[in-house]
Motif scaffolding. Sequence first.
Motif, mmCIF file in Angstrom:
data_model
loop_
_atom_site.group_PDB
_atom_site.id
_atom_site.type_symbol
_atom_site.label_atom_id
_atom_site.label_comp_id
_atom_site.label_asym_id
_atom_site.label_seq_id
_atom_site.Cartn_x
_atom_site.Cartn_y
_atom_site.Cartn_z
ATOM 1 N N ALA A 43 3.846 3.214 31.347
ATOM 2 C CA ALA A 43 4.049 4.415 30.537
ATOM 3 C C ALA A 43 3.801 4.127 29.061
ATOM 4 C CB ALA A 43 5.467 4.957 30.744
ATOM 5 N N PHE A 44 4.262 2.970 28.600
ATOM 6 C CA PHE A 44 4.076 2.623 27.199
ATOM 7 C C PHE A 44 2.609 2.353 26.883
ATOM 8 C CE2 PHE A 44 4.548 -0.182 23.444
ATOM 9 C CZ PHE A 44 5.304 0.676 22.665
ATOM 10 N N TYR A 65 0.893 5.666 26.338
ATOM 11 C CA TYR A 65 1.260 6.231 25.039
ATOM 12 C C TYR A 65 0.541 5.518 23.897
ATOM 13 C CZ TYR A 65 4.022 7.341 20.937
ATOM 14 O OH TYR A 65 4.408 7.724 19.687
ATOM 15 N N ARG A 109 -3.174 6.214 23.839
ATOM 16 C CA ARG A 109 -3.448 7.557 23.307
ATOM 17 C C ARG A 109 -3.407 7.544 21.786
ATOM 18 N NH1 ARG A 109 0.454 11.712 22.179
ATOM 19 N NH2 ARG A 109 -0.566 13.713 21.853
ATOM 20 N N ILE A 110 -2.428 6.850 21.200
ATOM 21 C CA ILE A 110 -2.364 6.757 19.740
ATOM 22 C C ILE A 110 -3.584 6.020 19.182
ATOM 23 C CG2 ILE A 110 -1.035 5.832 17.799
ATOM 24 C CD1 ILE A 110 0.287 8.195 19.087
ATOM 25 N N THR A 141 -0.920 -1.781 22.548
ATOM 26 C CA THR A 141 -1.663 -1.490 23.769
ATOM 27 C C THR A 141 -2.006 -2.774 24.512
ATOM 28 O OG1 THR A 141 -2.640 0.362 22.538
ATOM 29 C CG2 THR A 141 -3.600 -0.170 24.672
ATOM 30 N N THR A 166 6.118 13.092 17.740
ATOM 31 C CA THR A 166 6.242 11.826 18.453
ATOM 32 C C THR A 166 7.680 11.351 18.567
ATOM 33 O OG1 THR A 166 5.804 10.695 16.375
ATOM 34 C CG2 THR A 166 3.937 11.055 17.817
ATOM 35 N N VAL A 208 9.370 9.165 21.847
ATOM 36 C CA VAL A 208 9.194 7.730 22.064
ATOM 37 C C VAL A 208 8.899 6.993 20.772
ATOM 38 C CG1 VAL A 208 8.476 7.798 24.457
ATOM 39 C CG2 VAL A 208 6.809 8.272 22.696
ATOM 40 N N TYR A 209 9.268 7.556 19.650
ATOM 41 C CA TYR A 209 8.853 6.952 18.388
ATOM 42 C C TYR A 209 9.977 6.283 17.613
ATOM 43 C CZ TYR A 209 4.793 6.456 15.414
ATOM 44 O OH TYR A 209 3.697 5.948 14.769
ATOM 45 N N LEU A 214 6.944 10.313 28.306
ATOM 46 C CA LEU A 214 5.529 10.290 27.940
ATOM 47 C C LEU A 214 4.925 11.690 27.999
ATOM 48 C CD1 LEU A 214 2.879 8.730 27.375
ATOM 49 C CD2 LEU A 214 2.631 8.493 29.858
ATOM 50 N N SER A 252 6.139 13.791 25.126
ATOM 51 C CA SER A 252 5.536 13.449 23.838
ATOM 52 C C SER A 252 4.138 14.035 23.703
ATOM 53 C CB SER A 252 5.472 11.927 23.674
ATOM 54 O OG SER A 252 4.559 11.366 24.599
ATOM 55 N N VAL A 253 3.443 14.231 24.833
ATOM 56 C CA VAL A 253 2.108 14.814 24.790
ATOM 57 C C VAL A 253 2.174 16.308 24.524
ATOM 58 C CG1 VAL A 253 0.015 15.244 26.129
ATOM 59 C CG2 VAL A 253 1.156 13.017 26.260
#
Length: 443
Positions: free
Chosen positions: A178-179, A182, A185-186, A199, A266, A269-270, A339, A342-343
């Motif tokens: 999951a991380f 995320y 995507r960033i 990543t 965000t 999860v930020y 996740l 957050s999207v």
Amino acid sequence: MREYLLTLCITAAVTYLLTGPVRKFAIVAGAMPEIRARDVHREPTPRLGGIAMFFGLCAGLLVADHLNNLNEVFAKSNEPRALLSGAALIWLIGVLDDKFEIDALIKLGGQMIAAGVMVMQGLTILWLPIPFVGNVALTQWQGTLLTVALVVITINAVNFVDGLDGLAAGMVCIAAAAFFLYAYRIWYSYGIEAAAPATLFSAILMGMCLGFLPHNMHPARIFMGDSGSMLIGLVLAAGAISITGQVDPDALALFTGSEKAAVHQTVPVYIPLLLPLTIIAVPAADLVLAIVRRTWRGQSPFAADRGHLHHRLLEIGHSHSRAVLIMYFWSALIAFGALAYSVNSASMWIVLGVVFLSAVGLVLLLLPRFTPRTPVWAERFVPPRYRRRSAQAEAASTPAGAAADGAAAPSAAARELTAHGSTALSELSPGSSRFRTQQKERA
């Protein structure tokens, strides 16, 4: 993406291939402690699986350093070197603990030193994105303390949940997946290069867990031990620190309109203080409950017991495999739910889906409490424990004086655990004193 997948596969392959030789080395080295009261396995099992996982981490970083695109992560950032330094230190402490059982306070001090080593090399939290406020810069001491706290909390959360075969590796792999989505995507969607190290760390962490899981699934042939659980906890914390304390919300403001909107978008999860609770919410909850439970009893927070969540799942009647799968389910629900939120935080379907899956999870948790009355025509399609005819026949075939030889009949709790296939150590387990006494009397 292809280079990330190649790094993941190389890490998994190296970890998988080295776990077998490491198992033989652990047996020769005597890293097979006696079964303790809180353990759920029945036979002594070698530890030191973290050795294979550490070399898998080194292989993943080495391969990534020689790839065209991922090489830029090493050229522009010192975070991979900081991760390797902290991981080597925490791994060495874990190996010593697996062999010699060092004190819990010494391990805690080693965790703080490993976090400090990463901070000294630049892997630290520089600012906090606060909802509706914006970007708040931290002083050097504030960033250091927050980084060390996050590392220690994550390491111990993973270490506490490592109580069943395949549980810690599977849950961390789910959180890392999951991380990874995320962070990718960033990095890819927004073009923010500061998210590339996180990543990479997530991809390597998935490879470490996937390579070790085939050897660690029930019945496990080797345990990762503290050398593995603390290692994967540190790698997971390093990814969280990298993307949270290094990625500037000002860069996201170009896509969201303002810095406040970027921070608010965000939020799930930020924020560093909440991030461990979203991607490893189940281990973190187990950590908090264990500290409260032991402190309430007047014990040390680091004193081992059999009150963890996975122990409770076994006590209510779940089998070993089912308890692990239920923990997987809840970890995936919370991690991927955060996740998805957050999207698109404005989607009501995401909230409804999480609520529905939570209800399904509660039903699965309470399933052993209910024994359904199976119709006669459907008994051949259900497990034997749900067949009334077989249960009645077994009761009728049991002699009335079967226990007259001095052996005490199993308790109701032991019969219930046996009926549900649980592997928890009951009062009649082979390692218990009562079991040995009965064997002597029968002999």
